[in-house]
Write a protein that holds these residues in place. Structure first.
Motif, mmCIF file in Angstrom:
data_model
loop_
_atom_site.group_PDB
_atom_site.id
_atom_site.type_symbol
_atom_site.label_atom_id
_atom_site.label_comp_id
_atom_site.label_asym_id
_atom_site.label_seq_id
_atom_site.Cartn_x
_atom_site.Cartn_y
_atom_site.Cartn_z
ATOM 1 N N GLU A 157 0.864 -1.195 0.000
ATOM 2 C CA GLU A 157 0.000 0.000 0.000
ATOM 3 C C GLU A 157 0.893 1.235 0.000
ATOM 4 O O GLU A 157 1.188 1.792 1.063
ATOM 5 C CB GLU A 157 -0.893 0.015 1.256
ATOM 6 C CG GLU A 157 -1.903 -1.109 1.332
ATOM 7 C CD GLU A 157 -3.059 -0.909 0.360
ATOM 8 O OE1 GLU A 157 -3.271 0.255 -0.064
ATOM 9 O OE2 GLU A 157 -3.717 -1.896 0.008
ATOM 10 N N PRO A 158 1.337 1.684 -1.161
ATOM 11 C CA PRO A 158 2.280 2.822 -1.193
ATOM 12 C C PRO A 158 1.687 4.108 -0.633
ATOM 13 O O PRO A 158 2.437 5.041 -0.327
ATOM 14 C CB PRO A 158 2.588 2.978 -2.676
ATOM 15 C CG PRO A 158 2.211 1.690 -3.296
ATOM 16 C CD PRO A 158 1.087 1.138 -2.490
ATOM 17 N N GLU A 159 0.358 4.133 -0.454
ATOM 18 C CA GLU A 159 -0.240 5.356 0.120
ATOM 19 C C GLU A 159 0.036 5.440 1.620
ATOM 20 O O GLU A 159 -0.029 6.517 2.203
ATOM 21 C CB GLU A 159 -1.756 5.384 -0.106
ATOM 22 C CG GLU A 159 -2.180 5.499 -1.560
ATOM 23 C CD GLU A 159 -2.202 4.137 -2.251
ATOM 24 O OE1 GLU A 159 -2.238 3.123 -1.538
ATOM 25 O OE2 GLU A 159 -2.135 4.109 -3.489
ATOM 26 N N SER A 160 0.280 4.270 2.249
ATOM 27 C CA SER A 160 0.538 4.297 3.693
ATOM 28 C C SER A 160 1.932 4.880 3.956
ATOM 29 O O SER A 160 2.770 4.973 3.054
ATOM 30 C CB SER A 160 0.448 2.884 4.279
ATOM 31 O OG SER A 160 1.479 2.097 3.756
ATOM 32 N N THR A 161 2.170 5.230 5.219
ATOM 33 C CA THR A 161 3.454 5.877 5.533
ATOM 34 C C THR A 161 4.595 4.840 5.627
ATOM 35 O O THR A 161 4.408 3.745 6.158
ATOM 36 C CB THR A 161 3.345 6.676 6.846
ATOM 37 O OG1 THR A 161 4.613 7.220 7.121
ATOM 38 C CG2 THR A 161 2.918 5.804 8.015
#
Lengths: 142, 110
Positions: free
Chosen positions: A95-99
């Motif tokens: 999930e590249p949107e997560s940090t």
């Protein structure tokens, strides 16, 4: 070995506090994308319990700083922190949107543990009576 | 996803643990070697310390001997001077005797 005791205190505090924080906020964390891989492997209680256990083992090193068990405990810390860092990295890859900040921080902690476990812990001149030799030399010079 | 994640986490953790153990063993071995080297160095220092102590004692003995011989030499010099003075006096007496104005009643030079 005062510096090693200090390092044991730091990693003991680190593991216990992170474990306690995971337990405290586990309901919010379970849904977070950043820890999805961790949750898919084990429930967060298991991760928190492992961290608190390693933290307690590290705290033994503060009171009883023996070299062999001490290095073993640091290796345990490396193993657990690496597992967490890898799981966080995998979550970030999924999930590249997560940090990805947490993964980086945990990798840095692993690097610090590696640095300490590869260092010399004892003073090789601890058994040498340097004061006596110095006094003897001073007496000869005088 | 779960299987792949588990495998990756286990492999990376195992690799890190092995690396940590290897680093720890190497560091411990280095510790032992350095302790042995330090012990040897301390022994060498102590033996040098003993040697220096013995040589200092010998040096002190030689200094005393030199002082004693210097006193003896000084006494010899004084005796030499005294003998030289006596020799000069005797030579003068002999000269007077040869010239015929030696001491009265004296058949042989003093």
């Amino acid at each position: 070995m005062p510096r090693i005791r200090a390092y044991f205190a730091i990693i003991a505090l680190r593991h216990v506090v992170i474990g306690a924080l995971i337990l405290n906020g586990q309901h919010e964390l379970e849904d977070a994308d950043a820890v999805a891989a961790m949750v898919s492997l084990f429930p967060l209680e298991v991760w928190a319990g492992a961290m608190i256990l390693v933290g307690l083992l590290c705290s033994v090193g503060i009171l009883w700083p023996r070299e062999l068990p001490g290095r073993f405990v640091v290796v345990l810390s490396i193993a657990l922190t690496t597992a967490v860092a890898t799981a966080l990295l995998l979550s970030f890859a999924e999930e590249p949107e997560s940090t990805g900040i947490l993964a980086v921080l945990f990798l840095v902690l692993v690097a610090k543990d590696f640095l300490v476990v590869g260092l010399r812990w004892t003073n090789p001149f601890a058994g040498v009576d340097v004061d006596r030799l110095e006094k003897s030399l001073d007496a000869r010079i005088a | 996803m779960v299987d792949t994640t588990a495998i990756i986490v286990v492999l990376v953790t195992a690799a890190a643990s092995i690396a940590g153990i290897v680093l720890g063993i190497r560091a411990r071995r280095r510790d032992v070697e350095e302790e042995q080297t330090a012990e040897k160095a301390a022994n060498v220092l102590e033996s040098w310390d003993d040697l220096v102590g013995r040589q200092a004692a010998e040096l002190e003995w030689h200094r005393g001997e030199i002082r004693r011989l210097s006193g003896h030499l000084e006494r010899c010099r004084r005796e030499r001077l005294e003998l030289r003075g006596e020799l000069i006096l005797a030579t003068a007496e002999l000269d007077r005797y040869r010239r015929g104005d030696g001491r009265k009643g004296s058949e042989t030079p003093p």
